[in-house]
Design an enzyme around this catalytic site. Sequence first.
Site, PDB file in Angstrom:
ATOM      1  N   ASP A 289      22.396   7.948 -32.557  1.00  0.00           N
ATOM      2  CA  ASP A 289      23.273   8.854 -31.801  1.00  0.00           C
ATOM      3  C   ASP A 289      22.735   9.113 -30.391  1.00  0.00           C
ATOM      4  O   ASP A 289      23.439   9.646 -29.544  1.00  0.00           O
ATOM      5  CB  ASP A 289      23.471  10.169 -32.568  1.00  0.00           C
ATOM      6  CG  ASP A 289      22.162  10.887 -32.845  1.00  0.00           C
ATOM      7  OD1 ASP A 289      21.507  11.338 -31.883  1.00  0.00           O
ATOM      8  OD2 ASP A 289      21.775  11.015 -34.018  1.00  0.00           O
TER       9      ASP A 289
ATOM     10  N   ASP B 148      17.953   1.104 -33.832  1.00  0.00           N
ATOM     11  CA  ASP B 148      18.803   1.566 -34.931  1.00  0.00           C
ATOM     12  C   ASP B 148      19.474   0.345 -35.536  1.00  0.00           C
ATOM     13  O   ASP B 148      19.913  -0.562 -34.818  1.00  0.00           O
ATOM     14  CB  ASP B 148      19.840   2.580 -34.440  1.00  0.00           C
ATOM     15  CG  ASP B 148      20.453   3.356 -35.596  1.00  0.00           C
ATOM     16  OD1 ASP B 148      20.257   4.584 -35.643  1.00  0.00           O
ATOM     17  OD2 ASP B 148      21.128   2.755 -36.465  1.00  0.00           O
TER      18      ASP B 148
ATOM     19  N   ASP C  56      16.688  -4.136 -37.485  1.00  0.00           N
ATOM     20  CA  ASP C  56      15.983  -3.503 -38.606  1.00  0.00           C
ATOM     21  C   ASP C  56      14.662  -2.915 -38.094  1.00  0.00           C
ATOM     22  O   ASP C  56      13.768  -3.655 -37.675  1.00  0.00           O
ATOM     23  CB  ASP C  56      15.729  -4.585 -39.666  1.00  0.00           C
ATOM     24  CG  ASP C  56      14.978  -4.036 -40.869  1.00  0.00           C
ATOM     25  OD1 ASP C  56      14.359  -2.952 -40.770  1.00  0.00           O
ATOM     26  OD2 ASP C  56      15.003  -4.704 -41.918  1.00  0.00           O
ATOM     27  N   GLY C  57      14.540  -1.600 -38.133  1.00  0.00           N
ATOM     28  CA  GLY C  57      13.361  -0.924 -37.603  1.00  0.00           C
ATOM     29  C   GLY C  57      12.087  -1.290 -38.336  1.00  0.00           C
ATOM     30  O   GLY C  57      11.013  -1.400 -37.720  1.00  0.00           O
TER      31      GLY C  57
ATOM     32  N   ASP D 265      13.556   8.832 -36.723  1.00  0.00           N
ATOM     33  CA  ASP D 265      14.724   9.719 -36.671  1.00  0.00           C
ATOM     34  C   ASP D 265      15.771   9.141 -37.613  1.00  0.00           C
ATOM     35  O   ASP D 265      16.762   8.566 -37.195  1.00  0.00           O
ATOM     36  CB  ASP D 265      15.235   9.753 -35.225  1.00  0.00           C
ATOM     37  CG  ASP D 265      16.448  10.656 -35.059  1.00  0.00           C
ATOM     38  OD1 ASP D 265      16.823  11.352 -36.014  1.00  0.00           O
ATOM     39  OD2 ASP D 265      17.037  10.624 -33.959  1.00  0.00           O
ATOM     40  N   SER D 266      15.515   9.317 -38.902  1.00  0.00           N
ATOM     41  CA  SER D 266      16.285   8.601 -39.915  1.00  0.00           C
ATOM     42  C   SER D 266      17.227   9.533 -40.660  1.00  0.00           C
ATOM     43  O   SER D 266      17.158  10.748 -40.539  1.00  0.00           O
ATOM     44  CB  SER D 266      15.325   7.982 -40.932  1.00  0.00           C
ATOM     45  OG  SER D 266      14.739   9.005 -41.724  1.00  0.00           O
TER      46      SER D 266
END
Lengths: 288, 288
Positions: free
Chosen positions: B92, B112, B143-144, B162-163
């Site tokens: 976001d 993200d 993919d983080g 920040d998941s």
Amino acid sequence: MSELRDDQWFTEVFDSHGSAFSLKISEKLLDVQSPYQHLEVYATETYGNLLVLDGCVMLTDRDNFLYHEMIAHPALFTHQDPKRVVIIGGGDCGTLKEVLRHPGVEHVTQIDIDEEVTKASERFFPALVASNQDPRAELLFADGVKWVDDAPDESIDLLIIDSTDPVGPAEGLFKTDFLKRCHRILKSGGVMVQQSESPLYHSGSIIRELRRDMQEAGFDSVATLPFPQPVYPSGWWSVTLAGKAIDVNAFREQAAASHDLPLEYYSVEAHRGALALPPFMRKAFAAK
Amino acid sequence: MSELRDDQWFTEVFDSHGSAFSLKISEKLLDVQSPYQHLEVYATETYGNLLVLDGCVMLTDRDNFLYHEMIAHPALFTHQDPKRVVIIGGGDCGTLKEVLRHPGVEHVTQIDIDEEVTKASERFFPALVASNQDPRAELLFADGVKWVDDAPDESIDLLIIDSTDPVGPAEGLFKTDFLKRCHRILKSGGVMVQQSESPLYHSGSIIRELRRDMQEAGFDSVATLPFPQPVYPSGWWSVTLAGKAIDVNAFREQAAASHDLPLEYYSVEAHRGALALPPFMRKAFAAK
């Protein structure tokens, strides 16, 4: 989007804020109409018992420690030596229990208009009434506004307004006129504290107005302390302190740091942190 | 007991906690199934726009400042000189915006997995993406976990996880193995911070386990900071910091007190107060 079936959930809708909070219930334990309000007690699945007055969540077993500790201990550690304490409202007796934890307190008078609240607490919230037999505790069931009117000048150290929202039976407790009367009965160095609603919802309205009203009523200092309260609107709540010839933005930090009270939320650091106020609240209070 | 009609309210039920939170909605603005999750955006009556992922409230215009400030600034003021910052999740872009407020930050990579989240934010939460054109910002959609695997040893100052909740796409971000990989890519003096769920609901479970896992992964210090977050379960949330050769229970207090960032919640006092932890959380973390 889930449907909350009315026979499995208690829901409180906060109409003017467009939000609602629900607890899953397993049983209705009490449903009484007193002369003053509608009392309900439910067993919930995960919050223990739940007390509801006129459709508003008052407290649960699980999270009432937050509110009761924060309405009692910041004010008690702000006053230099609180001996005579008065609680207006507070019929569930949870605030009384917290006040009586302080050994220096000599007498606490609790005046709630509705005895049914205390009866409900005795039956369904035994932890909250655990100190009711303390010889320092006096429980009256009467009109708190009238009680304040009848009290002598400068006779009280600490006055705690542990009321419902400023509508219905508690409306009169949020008026300048009442605050002036509170100021009159407080000794010099006296402190009053009032529950003051949600930082998110009410910083620019109820809380700001209460702070101004307290100053207009003659108090020399005010301080609003926010704290989490999951079952109240927005999950975030506040108390506001006012001081008569005392700065309520300071407190007895050494005493607050060295007590051995069995508290779950309050700490000297929590008190300091709450006093600092988030910038958005400072801004809201400073606005004209 | 009020009925919440499904066409007027968005309700998130927290099944395992027996509670639910609802926002009154005026319009559905978006309904998209990405390869990873179900995205919805609603216009609410009082909270501005609302982002929902897989049925869970992610953020609203009105109260996201709490979460975004608290996942960013405590960690930024803990690290001695954060220059290279990585955000895993955070699509976001609200966390990115807060990080970029710090002039000392030289580069921020946001990874993200789901580009649809950022697209939704660009359309419906313009305030959150306001800094996306900052030349220091790099937005990747990947993919983080794999990104962390591919990153060189000791190449990052600050890692922000920040998941979403530790189920579904974000499950792997709460495992010891992932935390070890995070530890590897942090420089000495590096800090990681992870959103860590509700103090009321998860102190004795998810938060305690995350703290232990961080220590097992090689971090030298951990600190959990609670803060209010009205739209998340219980209205109370937390982040947990972990330090590599740095004590995350201390921070650059002078810098945190003297900055001129336009913050609404974070302050040096809020940081200190959060670090102190309520006694019940301290007890839960100390339990075997």
